[in-house]
Design a protein around this motif. Structure first.
Motif, PDB file in Angstrom:
ATOM      1  N   PHE A  19     -29.783 -41.181  64.526  1.00 20.76           N
ATOM      2  CA  PHE A  19     -28.602 -40.348  64.740  1.00 20.76           C
ATOM      3  C   PHE A  19     -29.029 -38.981  65.278  1.00 20.76           C
ATOM      4  O   PHE A  19     -30.030 -38.423  64.842  1.00 20.76           O
ATOM      5  CB  PHE A  19     -27.854 -40.129  63.410  1.00 20.76           C
TER       6      PHE A  19
ATOM      7  N   TYR B  25     -27.461 -35.167  65.462  1.00 23.38           N
ATOM      8  CA  TYR B  25     -26.406 -34.263  65.006  1.00 23.38           C
ATOM      9  C   TYR B  25     -26.634 -32.876  65.595  1.00 23.38           C
ATOM     10  O   TYR B  25     -27.764 -32.479  65.886  1.00 23.38           O
ATOM     11  CB  TYR B  25     -26.426 -34.132  63.477  1.00 23.38           C
TER      12      TYR B  25
ATOM     13  N   GLN C  47     -25.646 -28.812  64.629  1.00 27.26           N
ATOM     14  CA  GLN C  47     -25.116 -27.955  63.570  1.00 27.26           C
ATOM     15  C   GLN C  47     -24.899 -26.545  64.077  1.00 27.26           C
ATOM     16  O   GLN C  47     -25.821 -25.912  64.603  1.00 27.26           O
ATOM     17  CB  GLN C  47     -26.052 -27.935  62.356  1.00 27.26           C
TER      18      GLN C  47
ATOM     19  N   GLY D  70     -19.977 -26.841  61.960  1.00 25.67           N
ATOM     20  CA  GLY D  70     -20.682 -27.604  60.945  1.00 25.67           C
ATOM     21  C   GLY D  70     -21.587 -28.657  61.564  1.00 25.67           C
ATOM     22  O   GLY D  70     -22.154 -28.457  62.638  1.00 25.67           O
ATOM     23  N   LEU D  71     -21.700 -29.806  60.897  1.00 20.36           N
ATOM     24  CA  LEU D  71     -22.528 -30.913  61.373  1.00 20.36           C
ATOM     25  C   LEU D  71     -21.676 -31.868  62.199  1.00 20.36           C
ATOM     26  O   LEU D  71     -20.750 -32.486  61.692  1.00 20.36           O
ATOM     27  CB  LEU D  71     -23.114 -31.670  60.181  1.00 20.36           C
TER      28      LEU D  71
ATOM     29  N   LEU E  24     -21.732 -35.268  64.649  1.00 25.95           N
ATOM     30  CA  LEU E  24     -22.489 -36.409  65.138  1.00 25.95           C
ATOM     31  C   LEU E  24     -22.314 -36.503  66.649  1.00 25.95           C
ATOM     32  O   LEU E  24     -21.196 -36.561  67.154  1.00 25.95           O
ATOM     33  CB  LEU E  24     -21.994 -37.697  64.479  1.00 25.95           C
TER      34      LEU E  24
ATOM     35  N   TYR F 260     -25.327 -42.172  68.048  1.00 32.48           N
ATOM     36  CA  TYR F 260     -26.269 -42.892  67.213  1.00 32.48           C
ATOM     37  C   TYR F 260     -26.625 -44.241  67.819  1.00 32.48           C
ATOM     38  O   TYR F 260     -25.862 -44.797  68.612  1.00 32.48           O
ATOM     39  CB  TYR F 260     -25.799 -43.007  65.769  1.00 32.48           C
TER      40      TYR F 260
ATOM     41  N   ASP G  32     -22.408 -45.477  69.545  1.00 36.43           N
ATOM     42  CA  ASP G  32     -21.249 -44.596  69.643  1.00 36.43           C
ATOM     43  C   ASP G  32     -21.702 -43.247  70.179  1.00 36.43           C
ATOM     44  O   ASP G  32     -22.461 -42.540  69.509  1.00 36.43           O
ATOM     45  CB  ASP G  32     -20.602 -44.431  68.265  1.00 36.43           C
TER      46      ASP G  32
ATOM     47  N   SER H  97     -19.382 -41.033  71.375  1.00 34.16           N
ATOM     48  CA  SER H  97     -18.127 -40.298  71.530  1.00 34.16           C
ATOM     49  C   SER H  97     -18.252 -38.821  71.142  1.00 34.16           C
ATOM     50  O   SER H  97     -17.427 -38.003  71.522  1.00 34.16           O
ATOM     51  CB  SER H  97     -17.017 -40.952  70.691  1.00 34.16           C
TER      52      SER H  97
ATOM     53  N   PHE I  84     -30.273 -31.862  64.926  1.00 36.41           N
ATOM     54  CA  PHE I  84     -30.982 -32.675  63.952  1.00 36.41           C
ATOM     55  C   PHE I  84     -31.023 -34.126  64.399  1.00 36.41           C
ATOM     56  O   PHE I  84     -30.047 -34.662  64.926  1.00 36.41           O
ATOM     57  CB  PHE I  84     -30.293 -32.618  62.586  1.00 36.41           C
TER      58      PHE I  84
END
Lengths: 114, 117
Positions: free
Chosen positions: B33, B35, B37, B42-43, B45, B48, B56, B58, B91
């Motif tokens: 994955f 990510y 931040q 925030g976090l 996605l 992945y 995905d 998106s 991340f």
């Protein structure tokens, strides 16, 4: 679309006090609810998790309370210590869904004062 | 055991430059994955992979972002051209697929802090 809402955004607690963080979710298909802890400069790490078939799970000073009917769950940190100062994220996921990606809340920055 | 390894840890670049972030997942993990931040969002996605295949994407903000996973032990996230609003901590995380019931814990790297001037 924010499917997991977390509050408060920040929290200051005295050493020995109780920290409480709340999360609410929308998707009733979620069936796995973890909490992640993140220290400055580090990636998040799994702290504790719960399935909706139980209402509470405790690991040491950390407890998750789960209310399925209200679609809410919370993290309680008992006897908070300065070393608990971190950002906490709640999350939710459908375990058996295709892909089963984790949806995170916005995070709560906790500061424990000595 | 080695955790998820990301590089570089810090990157400062100028607007318009190409940025490539790298990730080595934990051996034996088959989901990866990416990510992003930021304080404001925030976090998030971004994308992945399962078994090296993108499942995905998106969350990828724009066509300027692309990700690849040529094999089970390496992934890249590329931004071309970079913009100041891409400044964030990126991340990488990996997860092992347990037999049947996958409650799998996500293991995060320490992140790559990107600053685009």
């Amino acid at each position: 679309q924010q499917q997991v809402k977390q509050s408060p955004q920040s929290l200051i607690v005295q050493k020995g006090g109780i920290s409480i963080i709340n999360c609410a979710y929308e998707n009733t298909a979620f069936d796995y609810f973890p909490w992640y802890q993140q220290f400055p400069g580090k990636g998040p790490a799994l702290l504790i998790a719960i399935r909706p078939d139980v209402s509470e799970k405790k690991e040491g000073r950390f407890t998750i309370s789960f209310n399925k009917s209200a679609k809410q769950f919370s993290l309680h940190i008992m006897d908070s210590q300065p070393g608990d100062s971190a950002t906490y994220f709640c999350a939710a996921r459908r375990i058996k869904a295709a892909g089963n990606k984790l949806t995170f809340g916005g995070g709560t920055r906790v500061l424990v004062k000595p | 055991d080695a955790g998820v390894i990301q590089s570089p840890r810090h990157e400062v670049t100028e607007m318009g430059q190409e940025v490539t972030l790298r990730c080595k997942p934990i051996s034996g993990h088959n989901s990866l994955f990416w990510y992003r931040q930021t304080m404001m969002r925030g976090l998030e996605l971004l994308i992945y992979f399962n078994n090296n295949v993108p499942i995905d994407d998106s969350g990828m903000p724009e066509d300027r972002f692309s990700a690849k996973m040529p094999n089970a032990s390496f992934s890249t996230l590329k931004i071309q051209p970079s913009e100041p609003r891409d400044s964030a901590v990126y991340f990488c995380a990996s997860r092992r697929r347990d037999r049947g019931f996958n409650t799998g814990e996500l293991f995060f790297g320490e992140g790559s802090r990107l600053t685009v001037l």
